[in-house]
Design a protein around this motif. Structure first.
Motif, short mmCIF file in Angstrom:
data_model
loop_
_atom_site.label_atom_id
_atom_site.label_comp_id
_atom_site.label_asym_id
_atom_site.label_seq_id
_atom_site.Cartn_x
_atom_site.Cartn_y
_atom_site.Cartn_z
N TRP A 113 -1.43 101.20 12.69
CA TRP A 113 -0.87 102.13 14.19
C TRP A 113 0.57 102.16 13.69
O TRP A 113 1.27 103.48 14.04
N LEU A 119 -0.32 108.47 13.41
CA LEU A 119 -0.64 109.11 14.65
C LEU A 119 -1.08 111.10 14.69
O LEU A 119 -2.11 111.24 15.23
N GLN A 120 -1.23 111.29 13.23
CA GLN A 120 -2.27 112.58 13.03
C GLN A 120 -3.32 112.39 12.57
O GLN A 120 -4.37 113.19 13.15
N SER A 122 -5.29 109.77 13.75
CA SER A 122 -5.45 109.99 15.22
C SER A 122 -5.68 111.08 16.03
O SER A 122 -7.30 111.38 15.99
N ARG A 123 -5.17 111.78 15.23
CA ARG A 123 -5.61 113.08 16.39
C ARG A 123 -6.77 113.88 15.55
O ARG A 123 -7.86 115.07 16.52
N TYR A 124 -6.55 113.70 14.35
CA TYR A 124 -8.25 114.53 14.03
C TYR A 124 -8.85 114.18 14.53
O TYR A 124 -10.56 114.48 14.29
N ASN A 125 -9.37 112.05 13.66
CA ASN A 125 -10.08 112.05 14.25
C ASN A 125 -10.80 111.90 15.65
O ASN A 125 -11.45 112.08 16.06
N MET A 126 -10.01 112.37 16.98
CA MET A 126 -10.42 112.73 17.58
C MET A 126 -10.73 114.26 17.73
O MET A 126 -12.01 113.81 18.44
N ASP A 127 -10.16 114.81 16.79
CA ASP A 127 -11.21 116.51 17.27
C ASP A 127 -12.16 116.43 16.63
O ASP A 127 -13.35 117.50 16.79
N THR A 183 -6.56 104.09 15.09
CA THR A 183 -6.05 105.39 14.55
C THR A 183 -8.55 106.22 14.95
O THR A 183 -8.19 107.45 15.13
N SER A 187 -11.52 107.13 19.46
CA SER A 187 -12.59 108.76 19.84
C SER A 187 -13.99 108.61 19.87
O SER A 187 -14.76 109.33 20.59
#
Length: 327
Positions: A113, A119-120, A122-127, A183, A187
């Motif tokens: 983490w 963090l970037q 993590s955002r893409y994994n969520m998307d 990360t 999601s």
């Protein structure tokens, strides 16, 4: 389906849409469905892979002269992609939305983490993993629930429409996370929460029966798994131990078998069952007696498993600190 069960998801003559259907488990599942007489729509962002994939799917067809196949280029990470995909699929399918939708597109980018870029990632994994599936589930449900749509569906059993199916692809990390997967796992946790909510919410529409399923596979030997290991921290590899990844054909076959049995949680290994028993919450049960019994036993087992994993993390962290102090 055996002596005492029925097939909850017959596919012959029905239309199935699979995101992530150009490779891996999605492609394996598409071939199986094709061999059972289904019409197939696969979605991917890579046109070249789609064209190669659809050739092998056609080659597996049970009735090549009767079945139909279609490809749609789309990126599940793009906001608002799903409505266009469903509209495209519906127009191709003579005005009927696909009756079965399986969301398989996904990725994993394991990192610690505090690593740069975590963090970037993590955002893409969520998307991709959460919003890519969430958008598709919403778009297809809205298409199924259009006024009068249930009366137009060609696939029926007697007077009652055959059930539609939404299949979510999670992972054992949807119910049990660990160091290095901060990360990625959130999601899939979020996806499990959405599936739980929809499994209850579809009861609002008794005239349009919809069944929700959540697949909990282990690691799968795909190109994505190879990319995943490129960023996977050493401690994460250690915690995962000697896990043997499953091949896509096996995961697809076991997943389809579980859905055909009408299960909500569909696992592809015993470790998957252990993970779901330890985190059932208010999720639908596959078997109330077995799942409740194992849900009582698992906390005692997990106390030791968690202690061991935390100990490994502490030792690994101390080792890393010691190594860095000597530099």
């Amino acid at each position: 389906m055996g002596w005492f069960g029925r097939n909850h998801m017959p596919v012959e003559g029905r239309t199935i849409l699979l995101t992530g259907g150009s490779e891996g488990t999605g492609l394996s599942a598409a071939r199986i469905f094709s061999s059972r007489g289904a019409n197939i729509i696969i979605v991917s962002r890579n046109p070249a892979k789609l064209e190669e994939a659809v050739k092998s799917i056609k080659a597996a067809a049970k009735s090549p002269e009767m079945q139909r196949f279609h490809t749609i280029v789309a990126d599940v990470a793009e906001p608002n992609y799903a409505e266009g995909v469903v509209n495209n699929a519906t127009a191709w399918n003579d005005g009927y939305p696909p009756e079965i939708v399986w969301c398989l597109a996904g990725l994993s980018t394991p990192m610690l983490w505090t690593d740069d870029g975590a963090l970037q990632a993590s955002r893409y994994n969520m998307d991709v993993n959460y919003f890519g599936t969430a958008e598709m589930s919403r778009a297809i449900m809205r298409a199924w629930l259009l006024p009068g749509q249930e009366k137009k569906q060609p696939s029926t059993r007697g007077s009652r429409p055959a059930a539609k199916h939404i299949v979510f692809t999670g992972t054992v990390l949807s119910v049990f996370s660990m160091a290095g997967h901060g990360t990625y796992a959130p999601s899939k946790f979020a996806l499990r929460a959405l599936a739980d909510a929809l499994a209850m919410e579809v009861r609002l529409y008794p005239d349009v029966p919809i069944e929700v399923h959540f697949i909990l596979p282990n690691s799968i030997t795909t190109a994505g798994y190879e990319r995943e290991n490129e960023t996977k921290p050493e401690i994460t590899l250690q915690l995962e131990g000697a896990e043997t990844p499953q091949d896509p054909d096996t995961v697809a076959r076991l997943s389809i078998a579980g859905v055909e049995k009408g299960r909500y949680f569909v696992t592809t290994s015993f470790i998957g069952d252990l993970m779901r028993w330890g985190a059932m919450g208010n999720s639908p049960r596959n078997n109330w007696f077995v799942d409740t019994l194992m849900g009582c036993i698992l906390p005692f087992i997990m106390a030791f498993v968690t202690w061991d994993m935390n100990s490994q993390v502490s030792r690994w962290g101390n080792k890393r600190i010691s190594e860095e102090s000597r530099k």
